[in-house]
Design an enzyme around this catalytic site. Structure first.
Site, PDB file in Angstrom:
ATOM      1  N   ASP A  98       0.839  -1.193   0.000  1.00 57.36           N
ATOM      2  CA  ASP A  98       0.000   0.000   0.000  1.00 57.36           C
ATOM      3  C   ASP A  98       0.878   1.250   0.000  1.00 57.36           C
ATOM      4  OD1 ASP A  98      -2.497   1.426   0.358  1.00 57.36           O
ATOM      5  OD2 ASP A  98      -3.218  -0.358   1.414  1.00 57.36           O
ATOM      6  N   GLU A 252      -6.364   3.748  -6.013  1.00 56.20           N
ATOM      7  CA  GLU A 252      -7.675   3.976  -5.407  1.00 56.20           C
ATOM      8  C   GLU A 252      -8.196   5.282  -5.995  1.00 56.20           C
ATOM      9  OE1 GLU A 252      -9.783   4.076  -1.017  1.00 56.20           O
ATOM     10  OE2 GLU A 252      -7.977   5.227  -1.348  1.00 56.20           O
TER      11      GLU A 252
HETATM   12  O1  ISL Z   1     -13.388   4.705   4.027  1.00 56.27           O
HETATM   13  C1  ISL Z   1     -14.093   5.436   3.425  1.00 56.27           C
HETATM   14  C2  ISL Z   1     -15.487   5.275   3.541  1.00 56.27           C
HETATM   15  O2  ISL Z   1     -15.817   4.147   2.797  1.00 56.27           O
HETATM   16  C3  ISL Z   1     -13.593   6.409   2.494  1.00 56.27           C
HETATM   17  O3  ISL Z   1     -14.163   7.613   2.769  1.00 56.27           O
HETATM   18  C4  ISL Z   1     -12.095   6.403   2.587  1.00 56.27           C
HETATM   19  O4  ISL Z   1     -11.668   7.266   3.554  1.00 56.27           O
HETATM   20  C5  ISL Z   1     -11.507   6.756   1.270  1.00 56.27           C
HETATM   21  O5  ISL Z   1     -11.954   5.778   0.412  1.00 56.27           O
HETATM   22  C6  ISL Z   1      -9.999   6.722   1.294  1.00 56.27           C
HETATM   23  O6  ISL Z   1      -9.555   5.497   1.777  1.00 56.27           O
HETATM   24  C7  ISL Z   1      -8.188   5.278   1.924  1.00 56.27           C
HETATM   25  O7  ISL Z   1      -7.518   6.359   2.520  1.00 56.27           O
HETATM   26  C8  ISL Z   1      -7.826   6.640   3.881  1.00 56.27           C
HETATM   27  C9  ISL Z   1      -7.831   5.406   4.766  1.00 56.27           C
HETATM   28  O8  ISL Z   1      -8.438   5.705   5.988  1.00 56.27           O
HETATM   29  C10 ISL Z   1      -8.558   4.253   4.125  1.00 56.27           C
HETATM   30  O9  ISL Z   1      -8.473   3.117   4.925  1.00 56.27           O
HETATM   31  C11 ISL Z   1      -7.949   4.047   2.776  1.00 56.27           C
HETATM   32  O10 ISL Z   1      -8.447   2.919   2.111  1.00 56.27           O
HETATM   33  C12 ISL Z   1      -6.787   7.614   4.352  1.00 56.27           C
HETATM   34  O11 ISL Z   1      -5.521   7.105   4.089  1.00 56.27           O
END
Ligand code: ISL
Ligand code: CA
Length: 546
Positions: A98, A252
């Site tokens: 990640d 993402e």
């Molecule tokens: O988790 C969420 C709700 O489904 C999203 O708002 C999420 O915060 C967003 O998709 C970004 O996610 C990623 O970055 C975040 C982290 O908290 C998440 O776990 C990660 O997948 C910040 O790094």
């Protein structure tokens, strides 16, 4: 369209904190993963995506990194990491890690230095703005409640954080910062890692005018995506790093529409290989805790799938998932715990028969479900807790309604520890687990799944084997043959003269199947009802045309 290993890959996501605890401190770790590599391999997956394993104070469970070149204390050592990597490679499984570089932790030495003085050499690694009329520089809100700006007393300026205040955003305008990121990427690739899942990568470029939040889109965080220089930065990252390795990338892509997708992954773009969109997991339900739950229907879901398939099917490549560490459990979200086995297998069928790289999240292969959280104190996730503080404690939202919503959508549902067996704490740890264990572990656990030939787990294995043996299930054109049907999803996958027909009953009532099945032979089904023109609740079948 070119065939590549990452298009054919089946990915299994591990959330290390919740997978397996080897030393009894209640927190999953790398040695725990090592113990379970044969289990992972037995599914037949090709790639593991490991959620962050880097040094972190864990405000957001590792998505707040304080050293990109070191291992989280709780997870073990670099030797442990190397052992996991080697163990996966020995089993023919690749590893993607990640990359969380939209922001770092506020404990990162860069930020610690940056906040000491305006002229510190690291100042410009982050985003600082002076107050405007004694207030925040603009009205941007953070994902995890409150303003996206935090005042730093030492220098009297605000820094930007799109997530918690302990996750300051990195300043990608600064080439020095960009090259530090590339250096870290090379460090892991040179170790033998096979690629990256890139956390909120579509947010890295900010509109330098910092415009006010568009009034009509309040609470819609997609406004932060697709900044003016995002393609330039990704192109540079590709040129400097990615193009020099045979690696896999999945960005993402919160806030990227199907229409914009090719600009990230188009074959001539030299940016990313794939992106990971949110349209189907947020259908009618943006991730908020203050709105009630909205039902959606299959037609809405199909429309999203085909939009993305048409956008990327021939010229790019799609990804497919139903669950991950940010979403509720798939059976609770898209299936029905009352039809546990059937709906768990239906979701598996849909996941593994799309023209896209499928991502399977730990625990979904044994049918883990949402965990009943009885009080706000039982949650761990900063998203649930910070929003609770803002909306319930400060703004007076209804406590019971908030708890009810959190019981549907909270990220903690996906983070309760993996259920290995019926031993105390589900065999996850010999100590006190860091997060509640779902009480249903006595029935839903790996040991039980392995022992039952009809389990969701064994169905995943069969599906994965079927997909791997038949390129049509990976590369075949996808045609919806009952587009108007509100509950039955029927589609063909056709490639080089081979044709599969997938039929799925996406609901809890029996449905007629208005299709001529002559010339089709059943390859796999999740029930053995033996009534070809009737689909039982959540029944799903895969036929091959002879
Ligand atoms: O988790 C969420 C709700 O489904 C999203 O708002 C999420 O915060 C967003 O998709 C970004 O996610 C990623 O970055 C975040 C982290 O908290 C998440 O776990 C990660 O997948 C910040 O790094
Ligand atoms: Ca541990």
């Amino acid at each position: 369209m070119q065939k590549t290993w990452w298009k054919e890959a089946i990915v299994y996501q591990i959330y290390p904190r919740s997978f397996k605890d080897a030393n009894g401190d209640g927190i999953g770790d790398l040695r725990g993963i090592l113990e379970k590599l044969d289990y992972v391999a037995s599914l037949g997956v090709d790639v593991v995506w490991l959620s962050p394993h880097f040094k972190s104070p864990n405000v957001d469970n590792g998505y707040d990194i304080s050293d990109y070149l070191d291992i989280m204390d709780e997870f073990g050592t670099m030797e442990d990491f190397d052992a996991v990597l080697a163990g996966l490679h020995e089993r023919g499984i690749k590893l993607i890690i990640d990359l969380v570089v939209n922001h770092s932790s506020d404990q990162h030495p860069w930020f610690q230095a940056a906040r000491t003085a305006k002229d510190n050499p690291y100042r410009d690694y982050y985003i600082w703005r002076p107050p405007v009329n004694g207030q925040t520089p603009n009205d941007w809100r953070a994902f995890f409640a409150g303003s996206a700006w935090e005042l730093d007393e030492t220098t009297g300026e605000y820094y930007l954080h799109l997530f918690t205040k302990e996750q300051p955003d990195l300043n990608w305008e600064n080439p020095k910062l960009r090259h530090e990121v590339y250096k870290a990427m090379r460090f892991w690739l040179d170790k033998g890692v096979d690629g990256f899942r890139m956390d909120v990568i579509t947010f890295i470029s900010k509109d330098q005018t910092y415009p006010p939040y568009p009034e009509t889109r309040f609470g819609d965080f997609t406004v932060y995506a697709n900044g003016p220089r995002v393609h330039e930065f990704l192109h540079e990252m590709n040129r400097e790093v990615l193009s020099k390795y045979d690696c896999m990338t999945v960005g993402e892509s919160f806030g990227v529409t199907a229409e914009q997708a090719l600009s990230y992954v188009g074959e001539g773009r030299h940016e990313l290989q794939t992106i990971y969109h949110f349209d189907h997991v947020t259908v009618r339900n943006p991730h908020t805790f203050v709105n009630g739950w909205q039902d959606f229907n299959l037609q809405e879901l199909k429309a999203i799938f085909y939009k993305w398939d048409r956008a990327l099917g021939d010229q790019g490549w799609n990804t497919m998932y139903f669950g991950n560490h940010d979403n509720p459990r798939v059976i609770s979200r898209f299936g029905d715990p009352a039809h546990h086995k059937a709906s768990g297998k239906m979701i598996a069928t849909l996941l593994l028969t799309q023209r896209a790289t499928p991502y399977l999240y730990q625990g979904d292969e044994i049918g883990m479900t949402n965990c009943p959280f009885d009080a706000i104190e039982e949650f761990n996730d900063v998203e649930v807790l910070n929003n609770y503080k803002e909306f319930v404690e400060e703004k007076g939202a209804d406590d019971a309604a908030y708890l009810a919503n959190a019981n549907i959508i909270a990220r903690d549902h996906a983070r309760t520890p993996m259920q290995w067996n019926t031993a105390p704490q589900a065999g996850f740890t010999t100590g006190m687990p860091w997060l509640k264990i779902n009480p249903n572990y006595t029935e839903i656990n790996v040991e039980a799944a392995l022992a039952d030939p009809d389990s969701i787990f064994h169905y995943y294995r069969q599906l994965i084997a079927l997909r791997k043996a038949n390129p049509a299930l990976t590369y075949g054109a996808n045609e919806d043959i009952l587009p108007e049907h509100p509950q039955v999803w029927a589609y063909t996958r056709t490639f080089e003269g081979v044709c599969f027909l997938v039929v799925v009953n996406f609901g809890k009532t029996t449905q007629a199947l208005p299709l001529d099945l002559s010339g089709y032979t059943l390859s796999l089904s999740n029930l053995n009802e033996g009534t070809p023109h009737t689909l039982a609740p959540y029944e799903s079948r895969i036929y091959q045309r002879s």
